[in-house]
Write an enzyme that holds these catalytic residues in place. Structure first.
Site, PDB file in Angstrom:
ATOM      1  N   LYS A  32      11.233   0.878   9.232  1.00  9.90           N
ATOM      2  CA  LYS A  32      11.794   0.269   8.020  1.00  9.90           C
ATOM      3  C   LYS A  32      12.948   1.131   7.535  1.00  9.90           C
ATOM      4  CE  LYS A  32       9.880   0.485   3.762  1.00  9.90           C
ATOM      5  NZ  LYS A  32      10.973   0.767   2.823  1.00  9.90           N
ATOM      6  N   ASP A  59      14.858  -3.177   4.501  1.00 11.58           N
ATOM      7  CA  ASP A  59      14.177  -3.352   3.207  1.00 11.58           C
ATOM      8  C   ASP A  59      15.161  -3.073   2.063  1.00 11.58           C
ATOM      9  OD1 ASP A  59      12.300  -3.377   1.121  1.00 11.58           O
ATOM     10  OD2 ASP A  59      11.554  -1.374   1.577  1.00 11.58           O
ATOM     11  N   THR A 122       4.347  -2.336  -5.290  1.00 12.96           N
ATOM     12  CA  THR A 122       3.037  -1.659  -5.275  1.00 12.96           C
ATOM     13  C   THR A 122       3.004  -0.485  -6.259  1.00 12.96           C
ATOM     14  OG1 THR A 122       3.892  -0.717  -3.215  1.00 12.96           O
ATOM     15  CG2 THR A 122       2.115  -2.311  -3.029  1.00 12.96           C
ATOM     16  N   ARG A 214       5.134   8.083   3.383  1.00 12.00           N
ATOM     17  CA  ARG A 214       4.807   9.506   3.223  1.00 12.00           C
ATOM     18  C   ARG A 214       3.531   9.977   3.903  1.00 12.00           C
ATOM     19  NH1 ARG A 214       6.312   8.942  -3.005  1.00 12.00           N
ATOM     20  NH2 ARG A 214       5.652   6.840  -2.414  1.00 12.00           N
TER      21      ARG A 214
HETATM   22  O1  C5P Z   1       5.803   6.637   1.141  1.00 11.62           O
HETATM   23  P1  C5P Z   1       5.174   5.293   0.957  1.00 11.62           P
HETATM   24  O2  C5P Z   1       4.152   4.948   2.025  1.00 11.62           O
HETATM   25  O3  C5P Z   1       4.660   5.069  -0.453  1.00 11.62           O
HETATM   26  O4  C5P Z   1       6.398   4.290   1.172  1.00 11.62           O
HETATM   27  C1  C5P Z   1       6.318   2.924   0.930  1.00 11.62           C
HETATM   28  C2  C5P Z   1       7.598   2.277   1.332  1.00 11.62           C
HETATM   29  O5  C5P Z   1       7.470   0.880   1.125  1.00 11.62           O
HETATM   30  C3  C5P Z   1       8.816   2.724   0.531  1.00 11.62           C
HETATM   31  O6  C5P Z   1       9.918   2.751   1.421  1.00 11.62           O
HETATM   32  C4  C5P Z   1       9.010   1.651  -0.510  1.00 11.62           C
HETATM   33  O7  C5P Z   1      10.356   1.468  -0.831  1.00 11.62           O
HETATM   34  C5  C5P Z   1       8.469   0.425   0.222  1.00 11.62           C
HETATM   35  N1  C5P Z   1       7.941  -0.642  -0.628  1.00 11.62           N
HETATM   36  C6  C5P Z   1       6.916  -0.463  -1.533  1.00 11.62           C
HETATM   37  N2  C5P Z   1       6.474  -1.508  -2.319  1.00 11.62           N
HETATM   38  C7  C5P Z   1       7.014  -2.720  -2.185  1.00 11.62           C
HETATM   39  C8  C5P Z   1       8.049  -2.933  -1.262  1.00 11.62           C
HETATM   40  C9  C5P Z   1       8.483  -1.863  -0.479  1.00 11.62           C
HETATM   41  O8  C5P Z   1       6.385   0.651  -1.628  1.00 11.62           O
HETATM   42  N3  C5P Z   1       6.535  -3.734  -2.884  1.00 11.62           N
END
Ligand code: C5P
Length: 241
Positions: A32, A59, A122, A214
């Protein structure tokens, strides 16, 4: 087989991104590219990832007037990405315009990128919905209502928390894709995420794809963390498309 684990390459420094990819060089990945990396490295990064043979989710969460989103999508479709998204709260005209832009911009002989709508981030909590966004409905109703709107506008699926997947599938059908970030391996910090879920639970709840950043990228041993993630998520996942 296409991976149903989407790895978030949230690196603004190209060197860090390259080092991370080198660690996973023997894997065919679904990666992504979000705002952090795309705003620094742009289309050339997407081209590079496609040339390495990876699937790419771009994204950028577009949210603007229909004409702007239509033209932006036309250009982005030309990059040959596999998955792309908009904010479902931009409304049905904006989402329809996004789909038309994608169709128009898809390169001859290639498949149109799948397009999904972000329902509620989220990182958003029930409390934020009520107190900051002034919503009178709860999270589940808001997510399902936006998912239905996305479906009616011709999108292929939505981004949501895994916790909302059963209700989305019930309302929009099994073939409507659910892509779920906010995934954490046990013991990892939630950070800025609110509606988090383990990979094993996301699988039981019916997520089609999980998005993980992460838990892998900030791990002292990303390869080991990725292997653990794969075994907790399972590899025999059937995706309808
Ligand atoms: O580090 P982590 O696992 O929290 O990353 C989640 C990724 O998913 C980030 O790149 C964030 O921008 C993306 N994302 C999200 N919630 C959404 C859409 C995308 O956390 N609803």
């Amino acid at each position: 087989m296409e991976s149903s684990i989407i790895l978030a390459l949230d690196f603004s420094k190209k060197q860090e991104l390259d080092e991370f990819l080198t660690l996973l060089k023997d894997e065919k990945l679904f990666v992504k590219v979000g705002m952090e990396a795309f705003y620094q490295h742009g289309p050339s990064l997407v081209n590079e990832l496609k040339q390495l043979g990876h699937n790419v989710f771009l994204d950028l969460k577009l949210h603007d007037i229909p004409t702007t989103v239509n033209k932006a999508m036309k250009g982005l479709a030309g990059l040959g990405v596999d998955l792309i998204n908009v904010h479902a709260s931009g409304g049905s005209r904006m989402m329809t315009a996004a789909m038309e832009g994608l169709e128009a911009g898809t390169r001859a002989g290639e498949k149109r990128p799948m397009c999904i709508g972000v329902t509620q981030l989220t990182s958003t909590s029930e409390e934020m919905l009520r107190k900051e966004l002034n919503m009178t409905t709860n999270m589940k109703n808001s997510v399902v209502s936006l998912a239905s709107l996305a479906k009616a506008s011709g999108l292929d699926g939505v981004v949501s928390s895994a916790l909302e997947v059963p209700t989305i599938k019930e309302t929009c059908g099994d073939q409507f894709l659910t892509v779920t970030p906010g995934i954490r391996l046990e013991g990892d910090l939630a950070g800025d995420q609110n509606r988090v879920c383990s990979p094993a639970k996301a699988r039981v709840l019916g997520s089609d794809y999980i998005v993980v950043g992460r838990s892998i990228t900030a791990s002292p041993d990303p390869l080991k963390a990725y292997e653990r993630l794969k075994s907790e998520w399972g590899n025999t996942h059937e995706i309808y498309r």
